[in-house]
Design an enzyme around this catalytic site. Structure first.
Site, PDB file in Angstrom:
ATOM      1  N   GLN A 203       0.832  -1.220   0.000  1.00  9.68           N
ATOM      2  CA  GLN A 203       0.000   0.000   0.000  1.00  9.68           C
ATOM      3  C   GLN A 203       0.862   1.264   0.000  1.00  9.68           C
ATOM      4  OE1 GLN A 203      -0.556  -2.691   1.910  1.00  9.68           O
ATOM      5  NE2 GLN A 203      -2.699  -2.890   2.498  1.00  9.68           N
ATOM      6  N   ASP A 244      -6.048   1.265  12.493  1.00  7.75           N
ATOM      7  CA  ASP A 244      -7.317   0.593  12.170  1.00  7.75           C
ATOM      8  C   ASP A 244      -8.208   0.437  13.388  1.00  7.75           C
ATOM      9  OD1 ASP A 244      -5.236  -0.378  10.067  1.00  7.75           O
ATOM     10  OD2 ASP A 244      -7.237  -0.563   9.191  1.00  7.75           O
ATOM     11  N   LYS A 255      -1.412  -1.507  10.265  1.00  3.33           N
ATOM     12  CA  LYS A 255      -0.856  -2.434   9.277  1.00  3.33           C
ATOM     13  C   LYS A 255       0.391  -3.143   9.801  1.00  3.33           C
ATOM     14  CE  LYS A 255      -2.212  -3.285   6.125  1.00  3.33           C
ATOM     15  NZ  LYS A 255      -3.083  -4.473   6.021  1.00  3.33           N
TER      16      LYS A 255
END
Ligand code: MRU
Length: 363
Positions: A203, A244, A255
């Protein structure tokens, strides 16, 4: 943010007034493609297959997923089924549960005939709120970057390391970790971003590098393992990541690989900040070890996507045939390693007291 001169959010109501459009992030950085969601199945698939990703955007897509479900059938039974279907898509980002609970708590008490309009209005509001929240995170984080810049007293860029993608692509607009960077860049403070590639899905290399580059922010993509070395050499002034799910006591789930960066930052006296929108706080949990960690397909580790010299986007194997791969997608950084949480209401300690002081009504 702008893409080729045109303003975009990551999710928006389609021109027909009920469909929903998103940017297909699985195609970036090679192809910019938008996708039309027509029903709750499409929304669930978009989250599960990571056409949309990033905690705030997962929440926003779930909200619109519920609106699409109400457009099809606004009965109690269908609402409950839509909740379960969307909730099952990804386990870690708490914004998913937050958005679904918010939507259903408003829809349940009202007449079935009123539900579609109320659902679309609330989904739009959740998106607008997210933009405001991220912009405020940007303003508070900007002050930290400015202070660092002024303290150093040189014109050299402030070097900021980030992990994964917590930019505008991960939210509705602005981003969390990247919002302070955009605000600093826009204000003329020289910044340079060390972009962790973020294996296995990359990402950082594909999304963070793309969006920072489009905005003209100087960046260098680095292998995930390079961060500690750069910190030892004094080439990182601060780290900013997203999250998150953060517990009420300030443990930060993000992550996979974030924890290692926080350890290296701690060992080298590099400030480690986290951009945290309030819907990403799980007020029901105190201990980060209780956060469910998504285990994803080993194929994400054994294969990699890239573009060939002839412009073809291909997926190739990178391990010996039959090699077994494990793929935990997130890790937890204990609050003691976090210098501060940058929220929409200001920066606080990563602690129960710090969060409760800023959000007394939620704590
Ligand atoms: O698996 P992803 O791409 O959804 O993971 C995203 C992250 O870990 C982000 O850092 C996090 O959601 C914060 S986004 C503002």
């Amino acid at each position: 943010m702008k893409v080729d001169g045109k303003d975009y959010r990551t999710i928006w109501l389609a021109d027909d007034g009920w469909g929903v459009e998103i940017i297909n992030q699985t195609k970036l950085p090679f192809v910019f493609e938008t996708v039309w969601l027509e029903n709750v199945d499409d929304a669930a698939r978009a989250i599960k297959d990571m056409l949309v990703r990033g905690a705030p955007l997962i929440g926003a897509t779930a909200a619109y997923g519920m609106a699409l479900a109400m457009h099809t059938d606004a009965s109690d039974t269908h609402m409950e089924a839509a909740y379960q279907q969307l909730y099952a898509t990804r386990p870690t980002a708490v914004n998913l549960r937050w958005a679904l609970d918010d939507m259903t708590s408003r829809l349940k008490p009202i007449a079935v005939t009123d539900r579609p309009a109320v659902a679309y209005a609330r989904a739009a509001e959740i998106c607008d709120d997210d933009v405001q929240i991220c912009s405020s995170i940007g303003d508070h984080g900007f002050k930290l970057i400015k202070k660092l810049y002024e303290k150093r007293g040189t014109d050299a860029p402030v070097n900021i390391l980030t992990h994964c993608n917590a930019g505008w692509l991960a939210t509705v607009d602005w981003g969390t970790a990247l919002a302070p960077i955009y605000k600093a860049h826009n204000a003329g403070i020289p910044v340079h971003v060390w972009v962790d590639e973020t294996r296995p899905r990359n990402q950082g290399a594909s999304l963070t590098a793309w969006e920072l580059g489009r905005h003209g922010v100087p960046l260098t993509v680095i292998a995930d393992n390079a961060g500690g070395h750069l910190m030892q050499e004094g080439r990182v002034d601060m780290c900013i990541t997203g999250t998150d799910r953060t517990t009420a006591s300030g443990d930060v789930c993000n992550k996979i690989g974030t924890y290692l960066k926080a350890l290296a930052a701690f060992d080298n006296g590099v400030p480690f900040y986290v951009g945290l929108p309030s819907p990403t706080v799980d007020w029901t949990l105190d201990d980060g070890r209780d956060i469910p960690i998504e285990e994803r397909d080993g194929d994400e580790v054994t294969k990699i996507q890239g573009k060939t010299a002839t412009g073809e986007v291909v997926i190739v194997e990178i391990v010996p045939e039959g090699a077994h791969a494990g793929n935990p997608a997130f890790d937890v950084t204990p609050s003691r390693l976090v210098t501060g949480l940058i929220t929409e209401r200001g920066v606080c300690d990563a602690s129960k007291a710090g969060l409760a002081k800023l959000f007394p009504e939620l704590a």
